[in-house]
Design a protein around this motif. Structure first.
Motif, mmCIF file in Angstrom:
data_model
loop_
_atom_site.group_PDB
_atom_site.id
_atom_site.type_symbol
_atom_site.label_atom_id
_atom_site.label_comp_id
_atom_site.label_asym_id
_atom_site.label_seq_id
_atom_site.Cartn_x
_atom_site.Cartn_y
_atom_site.Cartn_z
ATOM 1 N N VAL A 11 0.573 -1.121 0.324
ATOM 2 C CA VAL A 11 0.119 -0.053 0.084
ATOM 3 C C VAL A 11 1.280 1.275 0.215
ATOM 4 O O VAL A 11 1.380 1.229 1.122
ATOM 5 C CB VAL A 11 -0.421 -0.157 0.862
ATOM 6 N N GLU A 12 0.822 2.462 -0.739
ATOM 7 C CA GLU A 12 2.177 2.529 -1.344
ATOM 8 C C GLU A 12 1.400 3.698 -2.916
ATOM 9 O O GLU A 12 1.169 3.129 -3.751
ATOM 10 C CB GLU A 12 3.222 2.496 -1.777
ATOM 11 N N ASP A 13 1.548 5.288 -2.818
ATOM 12 C CA ASP A 13 0.626 5.897 -3.342
ATOM 13 C C ASP A 13 1.799 6.524 -4.554
ATOM 14 O O ASP A 13 1.862 6.588 -5.561
ATOM 15 C CB ASP A 13 0.239 7.610 -2.598
ATOM 16 N N ASP A 14 3.586 6.274 -3.756
ATOM 17 C CA ASP A 14 4.145 6.855 -4.925
ATOM 18 C C ASP A 14 4.440 5.757 -5.690
ATOM 19 O O ASP A 14 4.878 4.825 -5.427
ATOM 20 C CB ASP A 14 5.412 6.800 -4.134
ATOM 21 N N ARG A 18 6.360 2.137 -5.494
ATOM 22 C CA ARG A 18 5.367 0.914 -5.542
ATOM 23 C C ARG A 18 6.212 -0.166 -6.702
ATOM 24 O O ARG A 18 6.600 -0.948 -6.350
ATOM 25 C CB ARG A 18 4.289 1.427 -5.793
ATOM 26 N N GLU A 34 -0.857 -4.440 -5.320
ATOM 27 C CA GLU A 34 -0.592 -2.884 -4.968
ATOM 28 C C GLU A 34 -2.394 -2.317 -4.607
ATOM 29 O O GLU A 34 -3.458 -2.995 -5.451
ATOM 30 C CB GLU A 34 0.008 -2.807 -6.373
ATOM 31 N N THR A 36 -2.643 1.808 -3.748
ATOM 32 C CA THR A 36 -2.694 2.912 -3.349
ATOM 33 C C THR A 36 -2.863 4.046 -2.488
ATOM 34 O O THR A 36 -2.814 4.875 -2.371
ATOM 35 C CB THR A 36 -3.014 4.195 -5.071
ATOM 36 N N THR A 37 -4.318 3.187 -2.409
ATOM 37 C CA THR A 37 -4.860 3.933 -1.218
ATOM 38 C C THR A 37 -5.034 2.910 -0.500
ATOM 39 O O THR A 37 -5.129 2.459 -0.236
ATOM 40 C CB THR A 37 -5.899 4.605 -1.548
ATOM 41 N N GLU A 40 -8.171 1.515 -1.681
ATOM 42 C CA GLU A 40 -8.089 0.642 -2.095
ATOM 43 C C GLU A 40 -7.484 -0.382 -1.546
ATOM 44 O O GLU A 40 -7.970 -1.694 -1.909
ATOM 45 C CB GLU A 40 -7.364 0.980 -3.397
ATOM 46 N N MET A 59 -0.560 9.060 3.120
ATOM 47 C CA MET A 59 -0.873 8.693 1.656
ATOM 48 C C MET A 59 -1.810 9.457 1.900
ATOM 49 O O MET A 59 -2.616 10.031 3.156
ATOM 50 C CB MET A 59 -1.287 6.831 1.832
#
Length: 240
Positions: A11-14, A18, A34, A36-37, A40, A59
């Protein structure tokens, strides 16, 4: 399942971080999903059986701390590893309080992160071999089979790792346990030298269990050695 592999939700927004983590961890044998939020991530966890969640704290949307809290509430036995640039004790306590089992601060070595993930996956899939007998010490009751802890008859919410640490200490009540023994027994051999890491978890347990965490009556420090769960019915502790 091979104990050195597992299915991990990243879980990573960059996007660049990621992609890099996915490529590296996949090459090491992990299956990576994966998100992003936090929103999600929760949606994916409801439909895919992951072994662990690797959660960034910074995030957009609900943020990593709130995401940890919701994952822990909905998936109580999920292994949650927080990845953060925040390295203050307050930030670590906040993450643990939200339900994280582990944290890794950026920048990190990929070997360290992989070892933490392997340990988390192994703990989740390894049966607990501690005694299933109930433990009653002072104002506390611990029920291993149900993984429940009560203080003065009221249940205390603990993460899986916090429960395992407390259960180990209570099952050896009155006997100081060395830092290295606690770390290797509860987390695994990869953690044997991380005293500050253990100290953070002890502080968190004191916050949840002690009437006055700054003057603990049960979870006591044994200077230069480790920690002991003090049993008021016993004599002075004997070092193991």
């Amino acid at each position: 399942m091979d104990s050195t592999h597992g299915t991990v939700l990243l879980v990573e927004d960059d996007a660049s971080i990621r992609r890099g983590l996915r490529a590296t961890l996949s090459a090491l044998g992990f299956k990576i999903g994966e998100a992003t939020t936090g929103e999600e991530a929760l949606t994916l966890l409801r439909v895919v059986n992951y072994d662990a969640v690797l959660m960034d704290l910074n995030m957009p949307g609900m943020g990593g701390v709130e995401a940890c809290r919701r994952v822990r509430r909905e998936f109580p036995q999920m292994s949650i590893i927080v990845v953060t640039v925040r390295d203050s004790e307050e930030d670590k306590i906040e993450a643990l309080d939200a339900g994280a089992d582990d944290y890794v601060t950026k920048p990190f070595r990929i070997g360290e992160l992989a070892a933490r993930i392997r340990a988390a996956v192994r703990r989740r899939h390894t049966p607990h071999h501690s005694s299933e007998e109930e433990i009653h010490i002072g104002i506390f009751e611990l029920y291993p089979a149900r993984r429940v802890v009560k203080k003065r008859g009221q249940e205390v919410r603990l993460t899986p790792t916090e429960f395992d640490l407390l259960a180990y200490l209570m099952s050896h009540a009155g006997h100081p346990i060395l830092h290295s023994k606690l770390l290797s027994s509860v987390w695994g051999a990869e953690y044997g030298d991380e005293r500050e890491y253990l100290r953070t978890f002890i502080l968190q347990l004191r916050r949840k269990l002690e009437d006055d965490p700054s003057h603990p009556q049960y979870l006591k420090t044994v200077n230069y050695l480790g920690y002991v769960f003090f049993d008021p019915s016993q004599d002075a502790p004997v070092v193991l």
